[in-house]
Design a protein around this motif. Structure first.
Motif, PDB file in Angstrom:
ATOM      1  N   GLU A  24      62.477  -4.229   2.286  1.00 29.24           N
ATOM      2  CA  GLU A  24      62.238  -2.646   1.847  1.00 29.24           C
ATOM      3  C   GLU A  24      60.649  -2.403   1.810  1.00 29.24           C
ATOM      4  O   GLU A  24      60.101  -1.666   0.796  1.00 29.24           O
ATOM      5  N   VAL A  25      60.078  -2.790   3.004  1.00 25.60           N
ATOM      6  CA  VAL A  25      58.766  -2.421   2.899  1.00 25.60           C
ATOM      7  C   VAL A  25      58.331  -1.369   4.202  1.00 25.60           C
ATOM      8  O   VAL A  25      59.320  -1.603   5.354  1.00 25.60           O
ATOM      9  N   LYS A  26      57.267  -0.790   4.235  1.00 26.83           N
ATOM     10  CA  LYS A  26      56.878   0.014   5.334  1.00 26.83           C
ATOM     11  C   LYS A  26      55.751  -0.342   6.340  1.00 26.83           C
ATOM     12  O   LYS A  26      55.499   0.096   7.431  1.00 26.83           O
ATOM     13  N   SER A  27      55.041  -1.309   5.965  1.00 27.03           N
ATOM     14  CA  SER A  27      54.084  -1.936   6.487  1.00 27.03           C
ATOM     15  C   SER A  27      53.951  -3.406   6.571  1.00 27.03           C
ATOM     16  O   SER A  27      54.445  -3.950   5.898  1.00 27.03           O
ATOM     17  N   LEU A  28      53.276  -3.799   7.677  1.00 20.80           N
ATOM     18  CA  LEU A  28      53.228  -5.374   7.953  1.00 20.80           C
ATOM     19  C   LEU A  28      52.415  -5.853   6.728  1.00 20.80           C
ATOM     20  O   LEU A  28      52.667  -7.156   6.165  1.00 20.80           O
ATOM     21  N   ALA A  29      51.516  -5.133   6.271  1.00 23.96           N
ATOM     22  CA  ALA A  29      50.575  -5.766   4.980  1.00 23.96           C
ATOM     23  C   ALA A  29      51.517  -5.897   4.003  1.00 23.96           C
ATOM     24  O   ALA A  29      51.607  -6.893   2.883  1.00 23.96           O
ATOM     25  N   GLU A  30      52.407  -4.972   3.562  1.00 23.90           N
ATOM     26  CA  GLU A  30      53.425  -5.086   2.341  1.00 23.90           C
ATOM     27  C   GLU A  30      54.276  -6.360   2.681  1.00 23.90           C
ATOM     28  O   GLU A  30      54.428  -7.039   1.528  1.00 23.90           O
ATOM     29  N   ALA A  31      54.634  -6.565   3.740  1.00 27.01           N
ATOM     30  CA  ALA A  31      55.660  -7.830   4.291  1.00 27.01           C
ATOM     31  C   ALA A  31      54.715  -8.987   3.877  1.00 27.01           C
ATOM     32  O   ALA A  31      55.245 -10.089   3.296  1.00 27.01           O
ATOM     33  N   LEU A  32      53.370  -9.188   4.304  1.00 22.95           N
ATOM     34  CA  LEU A  32      52.719 -10.320   4.180  1.00 22.95           C
ATOM     35  C   LEU A  32      52.285 -10.521   2.671  1.00 22.95           C
ATOM     36  O   LEU A  32      52.463 -11.591   1.904  1.00 22.95           O
ATOM     37  N   ARG A  33      51.970  -9.313   1.912  1.00 24.02           N
ATOM     38  CA  ARG A  33      51.930  -9.480   0.545  1.00 24.02           C
ATOM     39  C   ARG A  33      53.054 -10.239  -0.269  1.00 24.02           C
ATOM     40  O   ARG A  33      52.909 -11.230  -1.100  1.00 24.02           O
ATOM     41  N   ILE A  34      54.332  -9.804   0.160  1.00 24.26           N
ATOM     42  CA  ILE A  34      55.639 -10.616  -0.441  1.00 24.26           C
ATOM     43  C   ILE A  34      55.594 -12.174   0.051  1.00 24.26           C
ATOM     44  O   ILE A  34      55.898 -12.766  -0.815  1.00 24.26           O
ATOM     45  N   ALA A  35      55.102 -12.206   1.184  1.00 24.68           N
ATOM     46  CA  ALA A  35      55.051 -13.662   1.796  1.00 24.68           C
ATOM     47  C   ALA A  35      54.029 -14.473   1.095  1.00 24.68           C
ATOM     48  O   ALA A  35      54.338 -15.703   0.606  1.00 24.68           O
ATOM     49  N   PHE A  36      52.811 -13.855   0.614  1.00 23.57           N
ATOM     50  CA  PHE A  36      51.959 -14.575  -0.021  1.00 23.57           C
ATOM     51  C   PHE A  36      52.071 -14.837  -1.594  1.00 23.57           C
ATOM     52  O   PHE A  36      52.163 -15.852  -1.994  1.00 23.57           O
ATOM     53  N   HIS A  37      52.915 -14.060  -2.071  1.00 27.42           N
ATOM     54  CA  HIS A  37      53.494 -14.274  -3.181  1.00 27.42           C
ATOM     55  C   HIS A  37      54.351 -15.326  -3.510  1.00 27.42           C
ATOM     56  O   HIS A  37      54.423 -16.013  -4.578  1.00 27.42           O
ATOM     57  N   ALA A  38      55.404 -15.343  -2.566  1.00 30.41           N
ATOM     58  CA  ALA A  38      56.151 -16.466  -2.199  1.00 30.41           C
ATOM     59  C   ALA A  38      55.740 -17.784  -1.950  1.00 30.41           C
ATOM     60  O   ALA A  38      56.256 -18.762  -2.086  1.00 30.41           O
TER      61      ALA A  38
END
Length: 203
Positions: free
Chosen positions: A186-200
């Motif tokens: 449920e993200v619209k940009s690569l940056a948001e996807a990467l942020r989730i990955a880093f949090h994980a």
């Protein structure tokens, strides 16, 4: 303070325990007193999140050992080390091991309350980070194995063509997996996807 924040005083000196109890209760905190490290460790796992005021010099178990044992058990309560004159080196060692602060006896009320509030903010920040990490891991769990592999490549900063080559698939297929994983996250940009990955915890 809308809800009394727990403070756990661990000190073998009865006069200091009584003095701290009065000071902290009149400042709006909930206080529990422990006459030594062993007594505190027996109950530590069941305590509500709060701040530990931990004396360095105690006859049964010294403060550094109590702190090490807390960390070994995964009990991440913020700890403020209380030290007498000449024990600063021990307090510094405790901070290097993860204590949030130390304060030298005798201390002023304002200085002590400042240490406690700093430790409290640290605890809240840690809990927020833990919640974000748990949420991120849960979101990644819905991805397929191939989508996770594509995300791993993106985390490494690889372009679609390189990810495609490494996985033995076409760049177009990488684009499809990338679009699918972003939709699932449920993200619209690569940056948001990467942020989730880093949090994980993906690095």
């Amino acid at each position: 303070m809308s809800e009394a924040y727990p403070i756990y005083v661990v000190d073998d000196d009865d006069a200091i325990r009584r003095s701290l109890s009065f000071m902290l209760r009149t400042s709006g905190y909930a206080v529990r007193l422990f006459e030594g490290g062993a007594a505190f460790l027996k109950e530590a796992a069941g305590l509500e999140p709060g701040c530990v005021l931990l004396d360095v010099r105690m006859p049964d178990i010294d403060g550094l050992e109590v702190h090490r044992e807390l960390r070994a058990r995964g009990i991440m309560l913020p700890v403020v080390i209380m030290t007498g004159h000449g024990h600063i080196d021990m307090a510094v060692a405790a901070m290097k091991a993860g204590a949030s602060d130390f304060i030298e006896k005798p201390f002023e009320k304002a200085a002590l309350l400042g240490c406690i509030e700093a430790a409290r903010k640290l605890l809240m920040a840690d809990r927020g980070a833990t919640a974000r990490a748990n949420d991120a891991r849960a979101r990644l769990n819905i991805l397929t194995e191939r989508e996770r592999e594509v995300l791993d490549g993106l985390v490494e900063g690889l372009p679609n063509k390189t990810i495609a080559f490494d996985l033995g698939i076409s760049p177009r297929t990488v684009e499809i997996h990338r679009a699918n994983l972003m939709q699932k996250l449920e993200v619209k940009s690569l940056a948001e996807a990467l942020r989730i990955a880093f949090h994980a915890g993906l690095e």
